[in-house]
Design a protein around this motif. Sequence first.
Motif, short mmCIF file in Angstrom:
data_model
loop_
_atom_site.label_atom_id
_atom_site.label_comp_id
_atom_site.label_asym_id
_atom_site.label_seq_id
_atom_site.Cartn_x
_atom_site.Cartn_y
_atom_site.Cartn_z
N ALA A 217 0.86 6.12 0.94
CA ALA A 217 1.97 5.42 0.27
C ALA A 217 2.37 4.15 1.02
O ALA A 217 2.88 3.19 0.41
CB ALA A 217 3.16 6.36 0.13
N LYS A 218 2.15 4.14 2.35
CA LYS A 218 2.54 2.96 3.14
C LYS A 218 1.44 1.89 3.20
O LYS A 218 1.71 0.74 3.55
CB LYS A 218 2.87 3.39 4.58
N LEU A 219 0.21 2.27 2.88
CA LEU A 219 -0.92 1.36 3.03
C LEU A 219 -0.81 0.09 2.17
O LEU A 219 -1.18 -1.00 2.63
CB LEU A 219 -2.23 2.10 2.73
N PRO A 220 -0.29 0.16 0.90
CA PRO A 220 -0.18 -1.07 0.10
C PRO A 220 0.72 -2.13 0.73
O PRO A 220 0.59 -3.32 0.42
CB PRO A 220 0.42 -0.57 -1.22
N GLU A 221 1.63 -1.72 1.62
CA GLU A 221 2.48 -2.70 2.30
C GLU A 221 1.66 -3.61 3.21
O GLU A 221 2.02 -4.77 3.43
CB GLU A 221 3.55 -1.97 3.12
N VAL A 222 0.57 -3.07 3.74
CA VAL A 222 -0.30 -3.85 4.63
C VAL A 222 -1.30 -4.68 3.82
O VAL A 222 -1.65 -5.80 4.20
CB VAL A 222 -1.05 -2.91 5.60
N PHE A 223 -1.76 -4.13 2.68
CA PHE A 223 -2.75 -4.81 1.83
C PHE A 223 -2.22 -4.89 0.39
O PHE A 223 -2.69 -4.18 -0.50
CB PHE A 223 -4.08 -4.05 1.86
N PRO A 224 -1.23 -5.74 0.16
CA PRO A 224 -0.62 -5.81 -1.17
C PRO A 224 -1.60 -6.23 -2.27
O PRO A 224 -1.47 -5.80 -3.42
CB PRO A 224 0.50 -6.85 -0.99
N LYS A 225 -2.59 -7.06 -1.96
CA LYS A 225 -3.53 -7.52 -2.97
C LYS A 225 -4.43 -6.38 -3.48
O LYS A 225 -4.98 -6.48 -4.58
CB LYS A 225 -4.40 -8.65 -2.41
N ALA A 226 -4.58 -5.33 -2.67
CA ALA A 226 -5.44 -4.21 -3.07
C ALA A 226 -4.62 -2.99 -3.45
O ALA A 226 -5.13 -1.88 -3.48
CB ALA A 226 -6.39 -3.87 -1.92
#
Length: 438
Positions: A217-226
């Motif tokens: 759930a936190k990973l999109p914060e690091v890679f918003p484009k993906a």
Amino acid sequence: MNYLILLTKNTWNFPVFGPVWNFIVSFLGMVMNVIYSFLEQVGIPNIGLAIILFTLVTRILLFPTSLKQQKSSRMMQIMQPEIKAVQEKYKNMSDQASMMAQQAEMRAIYEKYGTSMTAGCLPLVLQMPIIFALYRIIMNIPAYVPAVKVVYESVSSAIGGADAAQALVTFGENNGLKSILKTLHNLGLDDPQKYDSTAVHNFVIDFLYKLNPAQWAKLPEVFPKASSVIETAAAKSAEINSFLGLNLATAPSAYGFKPNIYWLIPILAGLTQWASTVLMQKQSMPQTAEGDQSAQMMKSMNVMMPLMSVWFCFSFASGIGLYWIASSLFMLLQQLILNWYFGKKTNEQLLQEAMAKANEKRAKRGLPPIDEKAIENRLKSMQAKEDSEEKNRLDRIAKQSQKTKDSTEYYNKNAKEGSLASKANMVQLYNEKHEKKS
């Protein structure tokens, strides 16, 4: 070249063990892939169920070695009185001659019963590389199951593959994944010259497989484009890793020491291993006295091993704990079957079977069948020789003692022993004795 599989399989670089290790891991990896592919085709792609079926298959493959080990343990029970007698006989003898004699007598006993000193160890030696291989596969399922790998490979490609390594390392350090990063060489960044972009890409896949739902759930914060690819993969990952409400990628330790449902994994792992170990030892280990050192050691092992299981299953992803529980339960069932099977056989039947098998092997080597009488006579001859040598030794000691006593009495004649007179008398008698000779 698939560096993920290469790194997974080549953990051992020894020239002797390497090929064997690679073959075992490759074979078991194919078994895991077949099981998961079957589950996917029937509409239940689930890692937990695949691990349980995988464990069942491996226990079936290992059953012949368990059967051999049980037979060896039962034979040890029959042989134990004679073996213990030999051990007691040489208990306080550490000279080379005594040790060689003890080994000769032990070999004769094993030959008498149609078995060998290594019969009980060989099955365990055969099982060890298989058990290590199982852990390697379960901890690294994407390397062996293409349908699982593709889920995480899509995310790795979307976030930049090898170029995302540094961002993922920072993400892992901030989310309690330092130990996982260490095992993955910080996604290859520890030695950039050793690991190329393909290897780093596969390290990233390994890392993504070990994320729990909260970390996904936190990973999109690091890679918003993906973010859309990450969310799709996170949903699929949760589906395939969900088992009875638990996410198998989550370690019980992820929630610290606050009691939660994930604690059931290490607790059940410890209890099931304790039950299977106690049942196995109760039926297969030679009966020993309560105060016997080996019995005390086994009691300690019965406590320590389950506790180690609890700690390991608390620290690692729950998938490892599920394997541990399934393995212990299947071993428990297997032991009940073996106990029932051997419970129907008398000691005489087991001896006859062991002798027949040993004689069959001897016949293939061009050797005559085992002659029990000849072996017993050989044991008696060895005993008679030792008794004769001991008698001669005692006779020599007795003669020397008598000679010393006679000499002392002769020289102390007519004088108090130890006095000056006796010493003077000793000198006089000595001179007289030698004057007569001259």
